[in-house]
Scaffold this active site. Structure first.
Site, PDB file in Angstrom:
ATOM      1  CE  LYS A  38     -18.050 -12.741 -91.063  1.00 40.78           C
ATOM      2  NZ  LYS A  38     -19.305 -12.197 -91.588  1.00 40.78           N
ATOM      3  CB  THR A  39     -18.693  -7.251 -93.786  1.00 37.87           C
ATOM      4  OG1 THR A  39     -19.147  -8.178 -92.794  1.00 37.87           O
ATOM      5  CG2 THR A  39     -19.901  -6.615 -94.446  1.00 37.87           C
TER       6      THR A  39
ATOM      7  CG  ASP B   5     -21.077 -13.341 -94.371  1.00 34.78           C
ATOM      8  OD1 ASP B   5     -19.958 -13.812 -94.097  1.00 34.78           O
ATOM      9  OD2 ASP B   5     -21.584 -12.391 -93.747  1.00 34.78           O
ATOM     10  CD  GLU B   6     -21.052 -15.316 -90.163  1.00 32.17           C
ATOM     11  OE1 GLU B   6     -20.307 -16.276 -89.897  1.00 32.17           O
ATOM     12  OE2 GLU B   6     -20.980 -14.223 -89.567  1.00 32.17           O
TER      13      GLU B   6
ATOM     14  CD  GLN C 119     -16.071 -16.141 -85.594  1.00 31.25           C
ATOM     15  OE1 GLN C 119     -16.881 -15.425 -85.007  1.00 31.25           O
ATOM     16  NE2 GLN C 119     -15.329 -15.682 -86.582  1.00 31.25           N
TER      17      GLN C 119
ATOM     18  NE  ARG D  77     -17.442 -12.409 -80.802  1.00 32.52           N
ATOM     19  CZ  ARG D  77     -17.205 -12.384 -82.105  1.00 32.52           C
ATOM     20  NH1 ARG D  77     -17.813 -11.515 -82.876  1.00 32.52           N
ATOM     21  NH2 ARG D  77     -16.333 -13.198 -82.668  1.00 32.52           N
TER      22      ARG D  77
END
Length: 668
Positions: free
Chosen positions: A29-30, A215-216, A246, A601
């Protein structure tokens, strides 16, 4: 752009209307956000100064800005805003401080500053106990995030606890305004209120911002959602990136339902799903997908990768928590020996910080280097912040925040009411709090005995300031001694041992200032020394982030956004994960999302551990395995330490593996 997959490219190139990018863990996504900023500037002709990108942490904002800088060179990116929500809010307040009724150079209260003010208000006016300070602070924070004013809070009172919080809220806001100060939540609340009440100011900001990226997005609260909605206006040119699976911060106001609200507020909203994961093996992703499918979803997605099937997920049950910590340490040692890896390739994740203590001891016993994330920075300790405030005020009497922090530490009978009157006077006369103490006219708004207490403090500081010009270190030692801070530390601290450690921090700070002055090439002032010390602390913390070769230990909450080749999730038991509080509050869905975050993770290898008994309240109690273990795809799990779940073939294979390790050791 050539490196983007089909869905990522679609997200980058869609600029004609509102866009929601549903980005699964590890789906790049970044890259989408940074490439989109570059696309807007290079291909769409937007200027950097008309683009705003926001996220939640300074680290994420810094990384995003660096990546954009590599994609765009020259003047195109000039004026681009890439920041946290709170930095954006702070910049808005700085530019519009007059509209909001502030003086320039307003102070920002951090959580400790705010708590100290609340304690003072509750101690003096509203209650004689301090047990409820944290509850009141959390309640006020939630009210601010939900845009609830002090009056609205009073109207909603249902019990005595609410009444206490609402009364404190009103006094707290009034006092902050008198201090020319804001707290962390105000950085979002105040711009939202200002834009609501001043359409002309909002129109000016909407004209400035032609495109916004967030973002987020699943972590936004009510006020952050509204701030974005106000800034994008009817133009509605924005991209928000988020993952409802998330969302793990409901306890601090995050509302994953904001993703659903977008659909209602923007009927033309386009949805792009990023489901290809570039981090983990297929087996790890399958476990994550199957687990999270037990939560209700508005948007369905399923992560997949081309990283291969990967190892089975091991679930190890040990006798007790001591055996669990020992097993994790030896697993890391054995795996590192066999595969020639680095210590930094391993992470230990846990639900609560208390679980780290035993793990630390075991890692130390086995001489395994580790880094405990979430440790307290030297400069964030209360006693160091107090002494730094004294020193800041010594070299800059106009530092209102420093003045407020220590004018009554140790207590000098200068309470919140006195400081509120002083703050109001200073605001009206456009002077600093320190300068206001010297004004003769102050006697007209405050009783002389309180004026004298303030002037006694400033006269003492004036003397220290003059002394510091001739002998800086003598003035610093004089400050520590004459402030009587040491006696106050011992009064405030339950244990003499802890008090000694806190004074040791003060002495370390003083010695650091002396060393800084002695190392200076030219004649350095005390102000230079203090500034260099703060900068050195910041640099050291930055280096720690980049860190050397150590096993990483951190909570599941802190692990979000990170990734490791080998992950150990410890404490897979009912009452730990899911946490007892969440079970009692029937909030299992967030605990499941937290487990999902932990699983995703892991890049190559995931090990889950639990203890058959765990010591609680002074006795060993039998535990129940976490319900989430039963929700995982059983064909992808290998159970160790509970024979009822292991197959004979699995037990034989483990025996062979252990024998091979022994033989390998003999060969060495």
């Amino acid at each position: 752009m050539a490196r983007l997959n089909e869905r990522q490219e679609e997200a980058v190139k869609y600029v004609s209307g509102p866009l929601l990018v549903l980005a699964g863990a590890g789906s790049g996504k970044t890259s989408v956000i940074t490439q989109k900023i570059a696309y807007l500037i290079r291909e769409c002709g937007l200027k950097g100064r008309n683009i705003v990108a926001v996220t939640f942490t300074n680290k994420a904002a810094r990384e995003m800005k660096e990546r954009v800088g590599k994609l765009i060179e020259g003047p195109g990116a000039r004026g681009l805003t890439v920041s946290t929500f709170h930095n954006l809010g702070m910049n808005i307040i700085r530019k519009e401080y007059k509209t909001l009724g502030f003086k320039p150079g307003f102070s920002i209260f951090d959580q400790q500053d705010a708590r100290a003010l609340l304690a003072e208000l509750m101690h003096k006016h509203l209650t004689d106990g301090e047990d409820s300070i944290d509850v009141v602070q959390h309640t006020i924070s939630n009210w601010k995030n939900d845009l609830v004013s002090p009056q609205q809070a009073m109207d909603r009172v249902r019990n005595e606890q609410d009444l206490l919080a609402a009364n404190v809220y009103s006094a707290y806001m009034r006092t902050l305004k008198a201090y020319n100060a804001v707290d962390f939540d105000d950085l979002i609340l105040l711009p939202v209120q200002m834009f609501r009440d001043h359409p002309d100011v909002l129109a000016r900001w909407q004209e400035k911002i032609h495109y916004m990226l967030v973002d987020e997005y699943q972590d936004t609260n009510s006020s952050q959602y509204l701030l974005v909605k106000q800034l994008v206006g009817t133009r509605a040119k924005f991209t928000v990136v988020g993952d409802d699976d998330q969302s793990i911060y409901a306890w601090r106001g995050a509302r994953p339902e904001n993703l659903i609200q977008l659909n209602e507020d923007y009927p033309a909203l386009k949805l792009v799903k990023l489901e290809q994961n570039y981090r983990s093996t297929s087996r790890i992703l399958r476990a994550a997908n199957v687990l999270i499918a037990n939560n209700p979803h508005v948007f369905e997605k399923s992560l997949w990768s081309q990283m291969g099937e990967g190892d089975e997920i091991r679930v190890i049950r040990t006798r007790n928590e001591d055996s669990e910590a020992e097993r994790v340490a030896t697993e890391i040692l054995t795996h590192r020996l066999r595969h020639d890896t680095h210590w930094r390739d391993y992470a230990i994740l846990y639900r609560g910080n208390f679980q780290s203590r035993l793990l630390e001891m075991k890692l130390q016993e086995h001489q395994i280097p580790y880094k405990l994330s979430g440790g307290q920075s030297f400069f964030s300790r209360a006693e160091v912040k107090d002494m730094m405030a004294y020193l800041r005020l010594l070299v800059n009497p106009d530092d209102d925040n420093a003045f407020l922090r220590i004018v009554n530490v140790p207590r000098r009978e200068i309470g919140a009411t006195t400081l509120e009157k002083l703050g109001t006077y200073a605001n009206e006369h456009h002077v600093s709090l320190y300068s206001a103490c010297h004004d003769a006219a102050l006697e007209e708004v405050m009783e002389m005995r309180y004026v004298e207490k303030l002037r006694s403090f400033t006269r003492w500081m004036d003397t220290l300031s003059r002394n510091s010009e001739h002998d800086p270190m003598k003035a610093v030692h004089q400050l520590v001694a004459e402030s009587d801070y040491e006696s106050w530390i011992y009064q405030q601290t339950k244990s003499d041992v802890v008090a000694e450690k806190r004074m040791g921090n003060i002495n370390f700070l003083v010695n650091s200032i002396q060393s800084t002055l002695e190392r200076a090439d030219e004649e350095a002032s005390l102000e230079d020394a203090i500034t260099r010390l703060i900068l050195r602390d910041m640099m050291e913390r930055q280096e720690e982030e980049e860190d050397d070769d150590r096993v990483q230990m951190l909570t599941l909450h802190a692990s979000k956004g990170l990734e490791y080749p080998n992950v150990f999730m410890v404490g897979m038991e009912e009452d730990l994960l899911p946490h007892r509080t969440s079970i009692e509050e029937d909030n299992i869905e967030e605990e499941r999302r937290l487990t999902y975050v932990g699983i995703t993770r892991a890049r190559e290898r995931l090990v889950m551990t639990l203890a058959a008994t765990r010591r609680q309240y002074g006795e060993n109690l039998d535990t129940t395995p976490s319900r989430f273990l039963d929700e995982l795809p059983q064909e992808d799990l290998v159970y160790e330490g509970w024979d009822q779940r292991s197959t004979p073939e699995q037990r034989y294979a483990r025996g062979q593996e252990a024998l091979n390790d022994i033989l390998k050791g003999l060969d060495l």
